[in-house]
Structures are given as C-alpha cells and as structure tokens.
Design an enzyme around this catalytic site. Structure first.
Site, mmCIF file in Angstrom:
data_model
loop_
_atom_site.group_PDB
_atom_site.id
_atom_site.type_symbol
_atom_site.label_atom_id
_atom_site.label_comp_id
_atom_site.label_asym_id
_atom_site.label_seq_id
_atom_site.Cartn_x
_atom_site.Cartn_y
_atom_site.Cartn_z
ATOM 1 N N VAL A 32 22.413 -6.343 -1.392
ATOM 2 C CA VAL A 32 23.295 -6.093 -0.253
ATOM 3 C C VAL A 32 24.725 -6.528 -0.526
ATOM 4 C CG1 VAL A 32 21.355 -6.313 1.353
ATOM 5 C CG2 VAL A 32 22.817 -8.311 0.899
ATOM 6 N N GLY A 44 0.793 -1.225 0.000
ATOM 7 C CA GLY A 44 0.000 0.000 0.000
ATOM 8 C C GLY A 44 0.820 1.266 0.000
ATOM 9 N N LYS A 87 25.092 -17.368 10.574
ATOM 10 C CA LYS A 87 24.164 -16.799 11.548
ATOM 11 C C LYS A 87 24.828 -16.649 12.919
ATOM 12 C CE LYS A 87 20.660 -16.214 8.821
ATOM 13 N NZ LYS A 87 20.203 -14.850 8.467
ATOM 14 N N ASN A 97 17.181 -8.388 6.965
ATOM 15 C CA ASN A 97 16.461 -9.641 6.770
ATOM 16 C C ASN A 97 17.024 -10.474 5.618
ATOM 17 O OD1 ASN A 97 13.902 -11.456 6.809
ATOM 18 N ND2 ASN A 97 13.931 -10.596 4.731
ATOM 19 N N SER A 106 18.961 -16.944 13.158
ATOM 20 C CA SER A 106 18.371 -18.282 13.110
ATOM 21 C C SER A 106 18.715 -18.997 14.403
ATOM 22 C CB SER A 106 18.920 -19.078 11.926
ATOM 23 O OG SER A 106 18.563 -20.451 12.030
ATOM 24 N N TYR A 117 25.531 -21.954 6.359
ATOM 25 C CA TYR A 117 24.418 -21.106 6.813
ATOM 26 C C TYR A 117 24.464 -20.905 8.321
ATOM 27 C CZ TYR A 117 19.619 -19.626 7.789
ATOM 28 O OH TYR A 117 18.497 -18.954 8.248
#
Length: 237
Positions: free
Chosen positions: A58, A48, A161, A80, A133, A157
């Site tokens: 990034v 909206g 994190k 994020n 995470s 991964y």
C-alpha cells in the site's frame, strides 16, 4: 451481497487473514492483499477457491496502480494493512517513525481507496471498512474516565488511527451520494503479530474479523460514517 468481490489489504495474517476467510465463507470472491507473495499464496491456499492472491504494497504507487488495473470490479474494500513501530512517548519518538507509520496507516489507505473508487462507485453496494484502533479514540483517551492510558505512549500509531478515523468521516460524507458506505472498526487487542503485547494477547482475531465482515456486508439501509467496536457499540471519535 453474497456474490460480492472484496479486497482485504494486509490479509496474509492476523485479523486481515480472518476477514478474508470469513468473507469467502459468506460467498464473496476475496482478493488477499499481501506484500509478501509467498505468505499471501499460503493464505490463499488455506482459504480456498474463493480466494485470489493480490501482491500489494500500500506504500508503493506502482503496486497500488497495478491493483487498480486488475480490480475493475469491486464491491468491498477492507483497509486492514497497518503497522506499529514504536510505543515511545512523542518527545522520544524519531519523526521518521511518524512518517513510516503514517505512510502505511494513513497515506496507504488514501492511495488504495482513491485508486479503487471507480470500481467501488460502479458497485450497487460499495462498502469500505477501515480497521482502526480504540487507542485512536480521542474521546476515550481524555478525561478522568479515559479507557486508554493518557501518557502519550505509542503516539505515532495512535495518532495515525485518529487520522484514519477522520478520513472515515470525510470519505463517508463524500461518497454518500454514490451509495458507498464507509465505517471504522476498533477491533480491540487481538492475538496478532502487531507487537509483543499483541502476540501474547487473549483476544481472538476471528471475533474482531466477524465485526469487520458485518460492516462489509451491510444492507443498503445500514449506517455510514460510524466508528464501532467488535460488539457494534459506538466508540467516541
């Protein structure tokens, strides 16, 4: 905080998309960070009039610099954007997978955060939320009662994190005098496009987004340098 300006990276889908939508619903002007202009544009249209498109990669220095030039006023940064490329054991993972994972999940966070710090420092209520995470928790990955598998699968991964968690602590300490609060969220397994397992998960991404929004809209007496789950419970580093 309801007149705040926010940037959510990786906001064209998944948890980031819900974070952007919920921040807009809370009264914020929200920049939807998206590498893909078309997907970002669709997200903005769906969210909206409070949403703005910001084409942002990034991992690209020029893209990050352009974002900083545009966002001269910013109150909230939600880091994020993240990727999961492989769930192999570390000894079976090509070093390039680690490099590419860290490029987005760690170095991208540093690049975007540092570029936008002047604007965040000017804000009377600067907030940074790092989407981490639970699998990055070393405390929950070790010992007889470990919540997460200790086989080492997904090491690129998970270690990225863990590094992001460390950055959360360091930024929180460095920015405390400026009043900028920096916290990390373990969102839990959510139905997203992160990987095949996440694609069929039962977890609602909107529930995790609500937890991120609570951290983004913290009162001035709220905490900094914390690592919490979607219920607000402390997660061990």
């Amino acid at each position: 905080m309801k007149t705040s300006t926010a940037l959510v990276t990786g906001a064209n889908k998944g948890i980031g998309r819900h974070i952007a939508e919920q921040l807009a619903a809370a009264g914020c002007t929200v920049y939807v960070g998206s590498r893909d202009a078309d997907r970002g544009r669709r997200a903005v249209e769906e969210i909206g009039p409070a949403a703005r498109l910001l084409v942002l990669d990034v991992t690209d220095a020029a893209s990050v610099a352009a974002a900083a030039d545009r966002l001269t006023e910013l109150d909230i940064l939600v880091n994020n954007a993240g990727i999961l490329l492989d769930v192999a054991m570390p000894q079976d993972t090509d070093p390039d997978v680690f490099r590419r994972t860290y490029e987005t999940n760690v170095f991208g966070v540093v690049a975007v955060t540092n570029a936008l710090l002047p604007a965040l420092r000017r804000s009377p209520h600067g907030r940074i939320v790092n989407i981490s995470s639970g699998t990055g928790s070393l405390g929950d990955s070790t010992g007889p009662d470990a919540k997460h598998a200790t086989t080492g699968r997904g090491a690129a991964y998970r270690s990225s994190k863990a590094a992001l968690n460390a950055l959360t602590v360091f930024y929180a300490q460095a920015l405390a005098a400026d009043g900028v609060k920096v916290n990390a969220l373990a969102p839990g397994l959510r139905r997203t496009e992160l990987n095949e397992r996440a694609a069929t998960a039962d977890g609602d991404p909107a529930e995790a987004a609500a937890a991120a929004v609570r951290l983004a809209l913290l009162d001035d007496d709220g905490p900094t340098g914390t690592y919490v789950d979607w219920n607000g419970a402390t997660v061990p580093w």
